[in-house]
Design a protein around this motif. Structure first.
Motif, PDB file in Angstrom:
ATOM      1  N   GLU A 140       1.238   3.858  -9.000  1.00 36.11           N
ATOM      2  CA  GLU A 140      -0.083   4.099  -8.376  1.00 36.11           C
ATOM      3  C   GLU A 140      -1.310   4.286  -9.216  1.00 36.11           C
ATOM      4  OE1 GLU A 140       0.040   3.875  -5.098  1.00 36.11           O
ATOM      5  OE2 GLU A 140       2.030   4.435  -4.509  1.00 36.11           O
ATOM      6  N   ARG A 312     -10.974  -6.162  -3.027  1.00 35.70           N
ATOM      7  CA  ARG A 312      -9.797  -6.850  -3.190  1.00 35.70           C
ATOM      8  C   ARG A 312      -9.843  -8.336  -2.956  1.00 35.70           C
ATOM      9  NH1 ARG A 312      -5.542  -3.100  -4.251  1.00 35.70           N
ATOM     10  NH2 ARG A 312      -6.735  -1.054  -4.571  1.00 35.70           N
ATOM     11  N   ASN A 383      -1.912  -3.937  -4.670  1.00 37.21           N
ATOM     12  CA  ASN A 383      -1.084  -4.318  -5.625  1.00 37.21           C
ATOM     13  C   ASN A 383      -0.040  -3.646  -6.135  1.00 37.21           C
ATOM     14  OD1 ASN A 383      -4.746  -4.845  -6.455  1.00 37.21           O
ATOM     15  ND2 ASN A 383      -3.118  -6.595  -6.566  1.00 37.21           N
ATOM     16  N   HIS A 413      -0.191   6.333   1.948  1.00 30.87           N
ATOM     17  CA  HIS A 413      -1.240   6.858   1.195  1.00 30.87           C
ATOM     18  C   HIS A 413      -2.196   7.744   2.039  1.00 30.87           C
ATOM     19  CE1 HIS A 413      -1.800   3.792  -2.435  1.00 30.87           C
ATOM     20  NE2 HIS A 413      -0.622   4.070  -2.209  1.00 30.87           N
TER      21      HIS A 413
HETATM   22  C1  LIG Z   1      -3.272  -9.894  10.293  1.00 29.75           C
HETATM   23  C2  LIG Z   1      -3.015  -8.628   9.770  1.00 29.75           C
HETATM   24  C3  LIG Z   1      -1.830  -8.525   8.906  1.00 29.75           C
HETATM   25  C4  LIG Z   1      -1.780  -7.374   7.985  1.00 29.75           C
HETATM   26  C5  LIG Z   1      -0.799  -6.977   7.092  1.00 29.75           C
HETATM   27  C6  LIG Z   1      -0.588  -5.664   6.867  1.00 29.75           C
HETATM   28  C7  LIG Z   1       0.583  -5.345   6.224  1.00 29.75           C
HETATM   29  C8  LIG Z   1       0.770  -3.980   5.601  1.00 29.75           C
HETATM   30  C9  LIG Z   1       2.106  -3.783   5.304  1.00 29.75           C
HETATM   31  C10 LIG Z   1       2.460  -2.880   4.006  1.00 29.75           C
HETATM   32  C11 LIG Z   1       1.202  -2.286   3.384  1.00 29.75           C
HETATM   33  C12 LIG Z   1       1.630  -2.384   2.009  1.00 29.75           C
HETATM   34  C13 LIG Z   1       0.564  -1.816   1.198  1.00 29.75           C
HETATM   35  C14 LIG Z   1       0.518  -2.346  -0.234  1.00 29.75           C
HETATM   36  C15 LIG Z   1       1.290  -1.838  -1.229  1.00 29.75           C
HETATM   37  C16 LIG Z   1       0.336  -1.187  -2.281  1.00 29.75           C
HETATM   38  C17 LIG Z   1       0.511  -0.334  -3.265  1.00 29.75           C
HETATM   39  C18 LIG Z   1      -0.590   0.216  -3.805  1.00 29.75           C
HETATM   40  O1  LIG Z   1      -1.250   1.029  -3.199  1.00 29.75           O
HETATM   41  N1  LIG Z   1      -0.947  -0.064  -5.155  1.00 29.75           N
HETATM   42  C19 LIG Z   1      -2.251   0.222  -5.834  1.00 29.75           C
HETATM   43  C20 LIG Z   1      -2.036  -0.327  -7.216  1.00 29.75           C
HETATM   44  C21 LIG Z   1      -3.285  -0.027  -8.102  1.00 29.75           C
HETATM   45  C22 LIG Z   1      -3.199  -1.125  -9.334  1.00 29.75           C
HETATM   46  C23 LIG Z   1      -3.397   1.401  -8.567  1.00 29.75           C
HETATM   47  C24 LIG Z   1      -3.139  -0.229  -4.988  1.00 29.75           C
HETATM   48  O2  LIG Z   1      -4.457   0.336  -4.991  1.00 29.75           O
HETATM   49  O3  LIG Z   1      -3.228  -1.497  -4.692  1.00 29.75           O
END
Ligand SMILES: CCCCCCCC/C=C\CCCCCCCC(=O)N[C@@H](CC(C)C)C(=O)O
Ligand SMILES: [Zn+2]
Ligand SMILES: [Zn+2]
Length: 453
Positions: A140, A312, A383, A413
């Protein structure tokens, strides 16, 4: 049953060097206690990496088969005490759901993987194909001290993986407008990221005689321009094209025709999808204003104003291109722009009949989630630790075998993160099957079914 104790340990990661290390150590002790077979089986080696992360090497009986890897993390984002139906580290059960930070992200995977392996070991199972399990402790906040160190250790040992499975997508039920049945999206890439720090300096002074423009006003105008001018639509230029083509038959007439012909209709479709935040994240590089700081007293004109903006990056764009657009949009030399962190979108993993991982996931999803009507390649909008493993394999997939309904996405989150007992059991069943299905040495024959590939 979910090991509720895991949720009760507040393994919160605030910043890279601000982790609850007491909780991380406790989590390590906890898994040793509840998964005794995993920690005592002769063909499983466990190592602590980067002080708190865990790497398990499960030696299969057939060294000819290329190993694979399952990845998860034990750390969680902070959770406020207010806003939750039950305290975030209470692991309270209510109407079939377990509430708590980490129930979806990502203790469900960390505990689920070990639980599935523990069950298999108790049945005297030994896999044919070797595999690794990585449980990171700082995903995280970047994964640099956990996930990345595991990747570097494996690389130093010359390990190559046939595929890797991490979090980052799921089985979406009612999340995509127009699709009624649950669909499994396995993300074949994840968006890039760019975080900028914007700073404006101006002369400080008394608020009774303010200049025409202040550091706050200049900066506010700059960030407002970024918000009002979204990045260009790129829908159809990345793997989201494949995703919607695979899902086309899930839409009712006439949308099914539209989705099958995105070469023609993508401008129209992107305008519809972008209305919702998750849809918008598929269409373009997103712009999020996340920090704004200025001022210390109501009657003092501050010298400094600063802001952070997080982008992003859509798979069809690169960091350099986004940075150029930002400079053009701000178009004000008084705004100093510095890059805090940046990386391009991740490579696109194979999605074809030869992709072993995809075929195994497909078969396992069909075994465990027969009501899923399509299996399609997706894009991870956030990510994951898996991005540190690109030197070990080009077959990186992000898929959490959990059904997510429309309101579940914002629980990740957010407030009231929860998983149903039934969904957690399904997740363990998926992993239990996946480990066994991975023992095949060649690809299964194409399956005759309505499932999409
Ligand atoms: C047409 C619509 C499609 C929508 C798709 C949405 C699907 C959502 C499903 C799951 C959500 C997953 C979230 C992704 C995980 C992210 C983990 C995270 O928060 N990582 C941090 C890492 C950073 C380097 C600290 C981040 O901020 O990304
Ligand atoms: Zn996560
Ligand atoms: Zn997360």
């Amino acid at each position: 049953m979910f090991s509720l104790g895991a949720i009760k340990i507040p393994t919160v990661a605030f910043l890279r060097k601000q982790l609850n290390t007491t909780a991380l150590i406790e989590f390590g002790k906890y898994i040793q206690k509840v998964f005794p077979a995993v920690f005592s089986t002769e063909f499983i080696q466990h190592e602590v990496v980067g002080e708190y992360s865990y790497l398990f090497t499960v030696r299969g009986s057939d060294p000819q088969l290329m190993p694979y890897m399952l990845l998860a993390h034990m750390d969680v984002v902070p959770a406020s005490e207010e806003g939750w139906k039950f305290p975030p580290f209470s692991a309270e059960e209510d109407e079939g759901y377990i509430y708590g930070r980490g129930t979806l992200d990502n203790k469900n995977s960390a505990i689920g993987i070990l639980q599935a392996l523990e069950f298999l070991l108790r049945r005297n199972y030994r896999p044919r194909r070797s595999f690794y399990i990585g449980i990171g402790h700082d995903e995280e906040v970047s994964g640099l001290d956990g996930g990345k160190q595991i990747a570097m250790l494996l690389q130093a040992r010359g390990v190559k993986l046939s595929f890797l499975l991490d979090e980052g997508s799921g089985i979406l039920d009612g999340v995509i407008e127009g699709i009624k049945s649950p669909v499994a999206l396995i993300a074949v890439t994840e968006k890039g990221s760019l975080t900028l720090n914007l700073t404006v300096r101006s002369d400080p002074g008394h608020s009774s005689a303010p200049p025409k423009e202040t550091s706050i006003g200049i900066l506010a105008a700059a960030v407002s321009r970024l918000e009002k001018n979204p990045m260009p639509r790129l829908f159809g230029y990345g793997p989201e094209l494949m995703m919607f083509e695979h899902l086309a038959s899930e839409f009712a007439f006439p949308l099914n025709i539209v989705m099958k012909n995105l070469w023609l209709f993508s401008p129209l479709v992107s305008r519809i999808i972008e209305r919702k935040p998750t849809g918008n994240s598929m269409v373009r590089t997103t712009t999020a204003l996340t920090i704004f700081k200025a001022g210390i007293k109501f009657n003092v004109i501050p010298h400094l104003a600063s802001a952070a903006v997080n982008f992003r990056i859509h798979p069809a764009q690169k960091v350099a291109e986004v940075l150029e657009i930002v400079k053009d949009t701000i178009d004000d030399d008084r705004v100093e722009i510095t890059v805090t962190e940046a990386f391009d979108p991740l490579p696109i993993s194979p999605w074809d009949d030869q992709a072993l991982g995809v075929q195994i996931f497909r078969r396992t999803i069909m075994d465990v989630f027969p009501h899923v009507s399509s299996i399609a390649p997706g894009v991870c909008i956030g990510n994951t630790d898996s991005r540190h493993f690109t030197n070990l394999t080009d077959a990186i997939y992000r898929f959490n075998p959990v059904v997510l309904k429309a309101d579940d996405v914002s629980r990740i989150h957010g407030w009231n993160e929860r998983i149903s007992v039934k969904d957690y059991e399904k997740q363990v069943e998926f992993l239990f099957q996946l480990i066994q299905n991975s023992d095949i040495d060649k690809l299964p024959k194409p399956h005759l079914s309505t499932h999409e590939l």
